[in-house]
Design a protein around this motif. Structure first.
Motif, mmCIF file in Angstrom:
data_model
loop_
_atom_site.group_PDB
_atom_site.id
_atom_site.type_symbol
_atom_site.label_atom_id
_atom_site.label_comp_id
_atom_site.label_asym_id
_atom_site.label_seq_id
_atom_site.Cartn_x
_atom_site.Cartn_y
_atom_site.Cartn_z
ATOM 1 N N VAL A 1 -5.250 3.739 7.303
ATOM 2 C CA VAL A 1 -3.878 4.234 7.637
ATOM 3 C C VAL A 1 -3.444 3.579 8.836
ATOM 4 N N MET A 2 -4.159 3.717 9.896
ATOM 5 C CA MET A 2 -3.896 2.962 11.123
ATOM 6 C C MET A 2 -3.515 1.639 11.056
ATOM 7 N N THR A 3 -4.380 0.846 10.411
ATOM 8 C CA THR A 3 -4.006 -0.378 9.854
ATOM 9 C C THR A 3 -2.683 -0.645 9.400
ATOM 10 N N ALA A 4 -2.433 0.114 8.393
ATOM 11 C CA ALA A 4 -1.154 0.071 7.514
ATOM 12 C C ALA A 4 -0.006 0.338 8.566
ATOM 13 N N TYR A 5 -0.140 1.316 9.341
ATOM 14 C CA TYR A 5 0.921 1.692 10.153
ATOM 15 C C TYR A 5 1.287 0.452 11.195
ATOM 16 N N VAL A 6 0.120 -0.029 11.913
ATOM 17 C CA VAL A 6 0.275 -1.315 12.667
ATOM 18 C C VAL A 6 1.063 -2.366 12.064
ATOM 19 N N VAL A 7 1.029 -2.577 10.731
ATOM 20 C CA VAL A 7 1.522 -3.726 9.933
ATOM 21 C C VAL A 7 2.996 -3.276 9.640
ATOM 22 N N THR B 1 -12.883 -3.410 -2.501
ATOM 23 C CA THR B 1 -12.245 -4.753 -2.281
ATOM 24 C C THR B 1 -11.146 -4.834 -3.344
ATOM 25 N N MET B 2 -10.131 -5.825 -3.025
ATOM 26 C CA MET B 2 -9.171 -6.197 -4.044
ATOM 27 C C MET B 2 -9.697 -7.584 -4.587
ATOM 28 N N LYS C 1 -4.267 -17.813 -1.046
ATOM 29 C CA LYS C 1 -2.787 -17.348 -0.409
ATOM 30 C C LYS C 1 -2.211 -16.023 -1.109
ATOM 31 N N VAL C 2 -2.387 -15.023 -0.097
ATOM 32 C CA VAL C 2 -1.799 -13.811 -0.501
ATOM 33 C C VAL C 2 -0.706 -13.317 0.298
ATOM 34 N N SER C 3 0.327 -12.757 -0.102
ATOM 35 C CA SER C 3 1.545 -12.104 0.613
ATOM 36 C C SER C 3 0.991 -10.835 1.371
ATOM 37 N N VAL C 4 1.661 -10.749 2.563
ATOM 38 C CA VAL C 4 1.469 -9.405 3.193
ATOM 39 C C VAL C 4 1.781 -8.337 2.346
ATOM 40 N N ASP C 5 2.733 -8.192 1.638
ATOM 41 C CA ASP C 5 3.094 -6.998 0.690
ATOM 42 C C ASP C 5 2.142 -6.800 -0.080
ATOM 43 N N ASP C 6 1.364 -7.646 -0.800
ATOM 44 C CA ASP C 6 0.163 -7.478 -1.685
ATOM 45 C C ASP C 6 -1.143 -7.178 -1.034
ATOM 46 N N LEU C 7 -1.159 -7.520 0.344
ATOM 47 C CA LEU C 7 -2.425 -7.188 0.939
ATOM 48 C C LEU C 7 -2.235 -5.690 1.245
ATOM 49 N N ILE C 8 -1.036 -5.230 1.795
ATOM 50 C CA ILE C 8 -0.832 -3.818 2.095
ATOM 51 C C ILE C 8 -0.998 -2.939 0.677
ATOM 52 N N LYS C 9 -0.451 -3.379 -0.446
ATOM 53 C CA LYS C 9 -0.782 -2.800 -1.752
ATOM 54 C C LYS C 9 -2.208 -2.555 -1.851
ATOM 55 N N GLY C 10 -2.946 -3.741 -1.541
ATOM 56 C CA GLY C 10 -4.556 -3.654 -1.841
ATOM 57 C C GLY C 10 -5.276 -2.973 -0.868
ATOM 58 N N LEU C 11 -4.924 -2.938 0.326
ATOM 59 C CA LEU C 11 -5.282 -1.953 1.575
ATOM 60 C C LEU C 11 -5.374 -0.743 1.200
ATOM 61 N N ILE C 12 -4.108 0.027 0.592
ATOM 62 C CA ILE C 12 -4.033 1.379 0.562
ATOM 63 C C ILE C 12 -4.330 2.085 -0.960
ATOM 64 N N THR C 13 -3.800 1.124 -2.011
ATOM 65 C CA THR C 13 -4.079 1.566 -3.467
ATOM 66 C C THR C 13 -5.453 1.555 -3.888
ATOM 67 N N GLY D 1 8.280 2.235 3.849
ATOM 68 C CA GLY D 1 7.058 1.792 3.777
ATOM 69 C C GLY D 1 6.221 2.689 3.009
ATOM 70 N N TYR D 2 6.140 3.846 3.574
ATOM 71 C CA TYR D 2 5.581 5.080 2.823
ATOM 72 C C TYR D 2 5.802 5.127 1.442
ATOM 73 N N ALA D 3 7.088 5.029 1.131
ATOM 74 C CA ALA D 3 7.613 5.197 -0.101
ATOM 75 C C ALA D 3 7.065 4.159 -0.981
ATOM 76 N N ARG D 4 7.081 2.978 -0.483
ATOM 77 C CA ARG D 4 6.746 1.801 -1.124
ATOM 78 C C ARG D 4 5.142 1.549 -1.579
ATOM 79 N N TYR D 5 4.508 1.977 -0.745
ATOM 80 C CA TYR D 5 3.056 1.378 -0.692
ATOM 81 C C TYR D 5 2.155 2.642 -1.101
ATOM 82 N N PHE D 6 2.384 3.993 -0.636
ATOM 83 C CA PHE D 6 1.330 4.862 -0.744
ATOM 84 C C PHE D 6 1.322 5.928 -2.154
#
Length: 316
Positions: free
Chosen positions: A79-85, A118-119, A126-138, A210-215
């Motif tokens: 969650v802190m990683t996500a906040y920083v990003v 893992t995701m 090559k992975v987008s930041v958007d997909d990496l956040i989704k993989g990080l949280i989901t 960001g919260y609504a998009r990823y969590f």
């Protein structure tokens, strides 16, 4: 009827009405009808060693046990990683569309660690930041956390420094991070329930989009299995889709940390944030989280909430 008789009859009626008014209980203008008795909520009882529940709208702590005790958060550290990003994106320093290449060393690190989530990133991908956040949280991708850290700051240590600077800025005085993923690191990464509730509160308040998009993504597809099928993983949030109003944050589990959960739900415009930690199984974590949320959203009033805080303090 003569005038004296009429006068006497009218006076009797007025005196009778005055007596009726005086004999009736007084009703104020703002209290046209007697109010029903307030609903009394039973004190919350639990065997969990670490529990905290906060009403973000009123700022009240509804229940607290072991809120200051430091413990290993496992993947809740993400969650802190996500906040920083999300903060970097908000400030225009990072684009969601930026592609980050999965370095060979990062791929080897996580492909060799059995049991970690893992995701299923591949070396050179090559992975987008958007997909990496989704993989990080989901799906709680440890590989996603490392790829984000290295892609943003060149190495994970530099990114972790950002995490600790952000924690200090927020006032998370009991917390320190040693990795971007929350993987066991010899006891460096430690947090408190109070700090994690603060972090969740800040993320929801500072980055609502960001919260609504990823969590609250129910499932995430990334990678291909050995038989050529797409890999689809469900969100690990134990109350998402199970408890009405639940909409995010993060689980954690290691042998050191036990089963943990930082969660939030919103009903009728009221948002609660909770932490449970140190539980013995995924089922115990899910049941505790659901029971705590049900208790928190039960009808109550200010005086009962105050009693609940006193009971919670006695339970520490």
């Amino acid at each position: 009827m003569t005038k004296p008789a009429l006068f006497l009859r009218t006076g009797a009626i007025l005196l009778s009405g005055l007596a009726l008014v005086l004999s009736s209980p007084a009703i104020s203008a703002g209290e046209a009808r007697p109010k029903s008795a307030p609903v009394v909520r039973a004190p919350y009882e639990t065997d969990a060693p670490i529990v905290m529940l906060k009403d973000l709208d009123s700022g009240r702590i509804l229940f607290s046990r072991g809120a200051d005790k430091r413990f290993a958060p496992a993947s809740m550290a993400k969650v802190m990683t996500a906040y920083v990003v999300l903060d970097l994106i908000e400030k225009g320093k990072l684009s969601r569309d930026k592609l980050i290449t999965v370095e060979d060393a990062t791929w080897k690190k996580w492909s060799a660690r059995r049991g970690g989530s893992t995701m299923f990133l591949r070396a050179g991908e090559k992975v987008s930041v958007d997909d990496l956040i989704k993989g990080l949280i989901t799906v709680s991708g440890n590989d996603a956390a490392s790829v984000l850290a290295v892609g943003i700051d060149g190495n994970e240590d530099a990114f972790v420094h950002r995490m600790n600077e952000m924690a200090a800025e927020m006032g998370m005085t009991s917390s320190r991070f040693g990795t971007a993923s929350g993987w066991p690191d010899g006891g460096i990464t430690k947090v408190s329930a109070g700090d994690m509730v603060l972090l969740a509160s800040r993320l929801i308040r500072d980055h609502p989009d960001g919260y609504a998009r990823y969590f609250s993504i129910p499932k995430f597809q990334h990678g291909i299995s050995p038989d050529g099928q797409p890999i689809v993983q469900a969100n690990r949030n134990p109350i998402l889709g199970r408890f009405a109003g639940a909409d995010g944050l993060k689980t954690g589990h290691t042998s050191e940390a036990g089963y943990c959960f930082l969660g939030s739900a919103k009903r009728d415009g009221r948002r609660l944030v909770m932490v449970v930690a140190g539980l013995s199984s995924a089922k115990a974590r899910r049941d505790e989280a659901e029971r705590l949320m049900n208790w928190g959203f039960a009808p109550t009033n200010t005086s009962v909430a105050a009693k609940g805080r006193a009971s919670a303090a006695a339970a520490r």
